[in-house]
Enzyme design. Sequence first.
Site, PDB file in Angstrom:
ATOM      1  N   CYS A  73      -4.683   2.364  -3.646  1.00  0.00           N
ATOM      2  CA  CYS A  73      -3.430   2.916  -3.093  1.00  0.00           C
ATOM      3  C   CYS A  73      -2.270   1.965  -3.329  1.00  0.00           C
ATOM      4  CB  CYS A  73      -3.557   3.220  -1.600  1.00  0.00           C
ATOM      5  SG  CYS A  73      -4.819   4.408  -1.232  1.00  0.00           S
TER       6      CYS A  73
ATOM      7  N   GLN B 283      -4.375  -5.114   7.199  1.00  0.00           N
ATOM      8  CA  GLN B 283      -5.384  -6.082   6.734  1.00  0.00           C
ATOM      9  C   GLN B 283      -5.287  -7.411   7.491  1.00  0.00           C
ATOM     10  OE1 GLN B 283      -7.770  -5.250   4.810  1.00  0.00           O
ATOM     11  NE2 GLN B 283      -7.006  -3.375   3.855  1.00  0.00           N
TER      12      GLN B 283
ATOM     13  N   HIS C 296       0.883  -1.183   0.000  1.00  0.00           N
ATOM     14  CA  HIS C 296       0.000   0.000   0.000  1.00  0.00           C
ATOM     15  C   HIS C 296       0.917   1.228   0.000  1.00  0.00           C
ATOM     16  CE1 HIS C 296      -2.803   2.939   1.770  1.00  0.00           C
ATOM     17  NE2 HIS C 296      -3.797   2.102   1.524  1.00  0.00           N
TER      18      HIS C 296
ATOM     19  N   LYS D  55     -10.364  -0.590  10.727  1.00  0.00           N
ATOM     20  CA  LYS D  55     -10.558  -1.797   9.913  1.00  0.00           C
ATOM     21  C   LYS D  55     -10.882  -3.002  10.794  1.00  0.00           C
ATOM     22  CE  LYS D  55      -7.266  -0.204   6.425  1.00  0.00           C
ATOM     23  NZ  LYS D  55      -8.053   0.212   5.265  1.00  0.00           N
TER      24      LYS D  55
ATOM     25  N   ASP E 161       3.306  -4.218   8.014  1.00  0.00           N
ATOM     26  CA  ASP E 161       2.063  -3.462   7.883  1.00  0.00           C
ATOM     27  C   ASP E 161       0.927  -4.463   8.100  1.00  0.00           C
ATOM     28  OD1 ASP E 161      -0.278  -2.378   6.938  1.00  0.00           O
ATOM     29  OD2 ASP E 161       0.588  -1.548   5.106  1.00  0.00           O
TER      30      ASP E 161
HETATM   31  N1  PLP Z   1      -1.743  -0.652   4.654  1.00  0.00           N
HETATM   32  C1  PLP Z   1      -2.694  -1.426   4.128  1.00  0.00           C
HETATM   33  C2  PLP Z   1      -2.343  -2.826   3.697  1.00  0.00           C
HETATM   34  C3  PLP Z   1      -3.993  -0.940   3.973  1.00  0.00           C
HETATM   35  O1  PLP Z   1      -4.931  -1.706   3.439  1.00  0.00           O
HETATM   36  C4  PLP Z   1      -4.275   0.387   4.398  1.00  0.00           C
HETATM   37  C5  PLP Z   1      -5.617   0.958   4.216  1.00  0.00           C
HETATM   38  O2  PLP Z   1      -6.364   0.566   3.350  1.00  0.00           O
HETATM   39  C6  PLP Z   1      -3.243   1.153   4.966  1.00  0.00           C
HETATM   40  C7  PLP Z   1      -1.994   0.597   5.082  1.00  0.00           C
HETATM   41  C8  PLP Z   1      -3.473   2.536   5.449  1.00  0.00           C
HETATM   42  O3  PLP Z   1      -4.302   2.513   6.553  1.00  0.00           O
HETATM   43  P1  PLP Z   1      -4.852   3.886   7.190  1.00  0.00           P
HETATM   44  O4  PLP Z   1      -5.480   4.632   6.037  1.00  0.00           O
HETATM   45  O5  PLP Z   1      -5.853   3.445   8.200  1.00  0.00           O
HETATM   46  O6  PLP Z   1      -3.693   4.604   7.763  1.00  0.00           O
END
Ligand code: PLP
Length: 419
Positions: A374, A212, A132, A235, A209
Amino acid sequence: MKNAMPKNSTQTKAEKLREDFPILKTMVRGTPLVYLDSAATSQRPSQVLAAYCLFCQSHNANVHRGIHSLGEQATDRYEAARERVASFIGAPSKHTVIFTRGTTESINLVCYSYANKFLKRGDIIVLTPMEHHANLVPWQLVANITGAKLRYWPMKPDGTLDMSATNDILKPPVKMVALTHISNVLGTINPVTEITAAAHAIGAKVLIDGAQAVPHISVNVSEIGCDFYAFSGHKMCGPTGIGVLWGREELLEEMDPFMTGGEMIQEVFLDHSTWNEIPYKFEPGTPPIGEAVSLGAAVNYLSDVGMDWIEKHDHKLAAYALERLSSEEGIEIYGPLNGERGALISFNVEGIHPHDLATLLDRDGIAVRAGHHCAQPLMRQLGVPATARASFYLYNLHEEIDQLMEGIHRAKEVLAYAR
Ligand code: PLP
């Protein structure tokens, strides 16, 4: 219906759990909402909404400041939430859990406070093509600032990392490995424990990260053995505006603050300051207190439902969706097809732009995500500008996947007629 899934106990439990989510009774354009976008943000149960309300109505005050009773109550609840989060992810101590605004902020914190301080010209940061932007763009800045270089782990056509490349990728001067636990596009579940062990063997640090992953599978940071783990409250049935960075204690101690201001200091003089202990060193200003308390309630909720049950339920939904989508002509699915994946499926329907598909599905009350998610470098590697994505959670039912399929059939008909 020909393909309808027979009811099972998992299904019955999900039906019962739906009662906890008032928003699922929403009507969209005259039809009941089918919410298949939990990977973007999940819905919140009454228990979490009530925890926020109760905090505002009965305990609201600033934390770590007031000598008064309300201030103590707010602080107790804020710190109790930290304790709950720590035990939920297997953190060795609650001081290693930092409240942030979300995964994005957690990763930026590590980049700014750890990587910019300890990485130098010639070092290598390993990322994967499925990151992401939140776990990619901040590392580009680290590379610009420190002179370190980015290296990408090769990905196989099935959307899994090529683990046969481990020795080529993980060798000195690699100093940092940052990767997603579960891909938000492909659903790939990466072997983070194995990668962490291999990275540590060459003296590199590992950030995962978990945006998910934490909502869907049991995560134990101590068992994984990583150095940093980031995730978001919204999430996992919690509110927006709150997230977590877990970090190894000795690393957090060595790091400088990310942002400065009130509460993160020990002493302030006219010309310099000293820092508070962890985790407060990284929580300047007034934190999102009610949000943290609600995240604690979300963790309670998920624990009560049972992470094992959630994992099984999500897995069944994803496997069923995979079966239905892959038996349909003209649908391309991205990511592993063997069912070993997270609770989301990205796909494209031949001849239909994913934005048009999402718009037409919305007319049937079905919420899916469409876009680059993203993950623009990944979209380029897949050779598509965008995909549609259906994602599932503890409140979704097999019937909703049948409804998705019916919606896709209707969209095909509408667009065929329009041509
Ligand atoms: N990393 C992953 C794998 C994601 O799916 C997301 C959000 O969709 C993020 C990071 C970013 O999360 P946040 O927007 O809650 O900071």
